[in-house]
Write a protein that holds these residues in place. Structure first.
Motif, mmCIF file in Angstrom:
data_model
loop_
_atom_site.group_PDB
_atom_site.id
_atom_site.type_symbol
_atom_site.label_atom_id
_atom_site.label_comp_id
_atom_site.label_asym_id
_atom_site.label_seq_id
_atom_site.Cartn_x
_atom_site.Cartn_y
_atom_site.Cartn_z
ATOM 1 N N SER A 16 0.829 -1.209 0.000
ATOM 2 C CA SER A 16 0.000 0.000 0.000
ATOM 3 C C SER A 16 0.858 1.252 0.000
ATOM 4 N N GLY A 17 2.003 1.204 0.686
ATOM 5 C CA GLY A 17 2.902 2.355 0.684
ATOM 6 C C GLY A 17 3.472 2.633 -0.690
ATOM 7 N N LEU A 18 3.957 1.577 -1.342
ATOM 8 C CA LEU A 18 4.541 1.755 -2.676
ATOM 9 C C LEU A 18 3.498 2.162 -3.709
ATOM 10 N N MET A 19 2.358 1.500 -3.693
ATOM 11 C CA MET A 19 1.327 1.818 -4.686
ATOM 12 C C MET A 19 0.749 3.207 -4.468
ATOM 13 N N SER A 20 0.478 3.572 -3.225
ATOM 14 C CA SER A 20 -0.070 4.909 -2.984
ATOM 15 C C SER A 20 0.963 5.982 -3.305
ATOM 16 N N CYS A 21 2.236 5.674 -3.126
ATOM 17 C CA CYS A 21 3.302 6.603 -3.493
ATOM 18 C C CYS A 21 3.275 6.867 -5.000
ATOM 19 N N LEU A 22 3.241 5.806 -5.786
ATOM 20 C CA LEU A 22 3.233 5.956 -7.240
ATOM 21 C C LEU A 22 1.957 6.620 -7.749
ATOM 22 N N VAL A 23 0.816 6.172 -7.254
ATOM 23 C CA VAL A 23 -0.458 6.718 -7.721
ATOM 24 C C VAL A 23 -0.597 8.186 -7.324
ATOM 25 N N SER A 24 -0.197 8.532 -6.108
ATOM 26 C CA SER A 24 -0.301 9.929 -5.689
ATOM 27 C C SER A 24 0.650 10.815 -6.492
ATOM 28 N N LEU A 25 1.817 10.277 -6.879
ATOM 29 C CA LEU A 25 2.729 11.041 -7.728
ATOM 30 C C LEU A 25 2.099 11.306 -9.093
ATOM 31 N N VAL A 26 1.555 10.279 -9.705
ATOM 32 C CA VAL A 26 0.927 10.440 -11.014
ATOM 33 C C VAL A 26 -0.235 11.428 -10.932
ATOM 34 N N ALA A 27 -1.081 11.276 -9.918
ATOM 35 C CA ALA A 27 -2.232 12.181 -9.775
ATOM 36 C C ALA A 27 -1.772 13.619 -9.530
ATOM 37 N N THR A 28 -0.746 13.793 -8.719
ATOM 38 C CA THR A 28 -0.236 15.136 -8.446
ATOM 39 C C THR A 28 0.345 15.763 -9.701
ATOM 40 N N LEU A 29 1.116 14.997 -10.456
ATOM 41 C CA LEU A 29 1.684 15.524 -11.696
ATOM 42 C C LEU A 29 0.605 15.872 -12.712
ATOM 43 N N ARG A 30 -0.437 15.049 -12.789
ATOM 44 C CA ARG A 30 -1.522 15.322 -13.747
ATOM 45 C C ARG A 30 -2.312 16.568 -13.372
ATOM 46 N N THR A 31 -2.516 16.788 -12.095
ATOM 47 C CA THR A 31 -3.336 17.940 -11.692
ATOM 48 C C THR A 31 -2.534 19.225 -11.566
ATOM 49 N N SER A 39 6.676 18.485 -5.048
ATOM 50 C CA SER A 39 7.061 17.525 -4.009
ATOM 51 C C SER A 39 6.240 17.711 -2.736
ATOM 52 N N THR A 40 5.939 18.958 -2.384
ATOM 53 C CA THR A 40 5.124 19.212 -1.194
ATOM 54 C C THR A 40 3.708 18.694 -1.398
ATOM 55 N N LYS A 41 3.125 18.982 -2.544
ATOM 56 C CA LYS A 41 1.768 18.496 -2.843
ATOM 57 C C LYS A 41 1.732 16.971 -2.896
ATOM 58 N N TRP A 42 2.774 16.391 -3.472
ATOM 59 C CA TRP A 42 2.845 14.934 -3.571
ATOM 60 C C TRP A 42 2.904 14.298 -2.186
ATOM 61 N N MET A 43 3.756 14.816 -1.316
ATOM 62 C CA MET A 43 3.881 14.256 0.032
ATOM 63 C C MET A 43 2.578 14.424 0.822
ATOM 64 N N SER A 49 -3.223 9.451 1.449
ATOM 65 C CA SER A 49 -3.711 8.254 0.756
ATOM 66 C C SER A 49 -3.161 6.946 1.312
ATOM 67 N N TRP A 50 -1.972 6.957 1.905
ATOM 68 C CA TRP A 50 -1.391 5.703 2.385
ATOM 69 C C TRP A 50 -2.240 5.021 3.451
ATOM 70 N N PRO A 51 -2.702 5.717 4.481
ATOM 71 C CA PRO A 51 -3.544 5.020 5.470
ATOM 72 C C PRO A 51 -4.829 4.454 4.862
ATOM 73 N N VAL A 52 -5.397 5.165 3.908
ATOM 74 C CA VAL A 52 -6.607 4.675 3.238
ATOM 75 C C VAL A 52 -6.278 3.417 2.444
ATOM 76 N N ALA A 53 -5.175 3.452 1.704
ATOM 77 C CA ALA A 53 -4.773 2.292 0.912
ATOM 78 C C ALA A 53 -4.441 1.097 1.807
ATOM 79 N N PHE A 54 -3.787 1.345 2.928
ATOM 80 C CA PHE A 54 -3.431 0.262 3.843
ATOM 81 C C PHE A 54 -4.682 -0.396 4.418
ATOM 82 N N ALA A 55 -5.615 0.406 4.869
ATOM 83 C CA ALA A 55 -6.864 -0.147 5.398
ATOM 84 C C ALA A 55 -7.615 -0.913 4.313
ATOM 85 N N ALA A 56 -7.641 -0.359 3.124
ATOM 86 C CA ALA A 56 -8.364 -1.009 2.024
ATOM 87 C C ALA A 56 -7.744 -2.358 1.675
#
Length: 76
Positions: A16-31, A39-43, A49-56
């Motif tokens: 969940s950490g790795l996937m949310s890291c990649l997905v949040s980077l892509v979403a941040t770059l797109r928006t 980098s601040t927006k991405w972090m 998103s990481w806690p949500v992804a981990f729970a999911a």
């Protein structure tokens, strides 16, 4: 206590950490595009998103394992 029993939780945490890291980077770059604030927006997006992804993944993983077991044949 058997540490191996925590393997599914550790797996979910890492995946969940790795996937949310990649997905949040892509979403941040797109928006926002690539800016000085990226980098601040991405972090910020990742830490949200990481806690949500981990729970999911902890909730969904058992059902996915069962589905995969039904979809593939075991080698007998």
């Amino acid at each position: 206590m058997n540490p191996a029993r925590f393997a599914p939780i550790l797996f979910g945490f890492l995946v969940s950490g790795l996937m949310s890291c990649l997905v949040s980077l892509v979403a941040t770059l797109r928006t926002s595009g690539l800016t000085a604030e990226t980098s601040t927006k991405w972090m910020e997006a990742w830490t949200t998103s990481w806690p949500v992804a981990f729970a999911a993944i902890l909730v969904v993983a058992p059902a996915v394992r069962r589905l995969v077991a039904r979809l593939v044949r075991s080698e007998a």
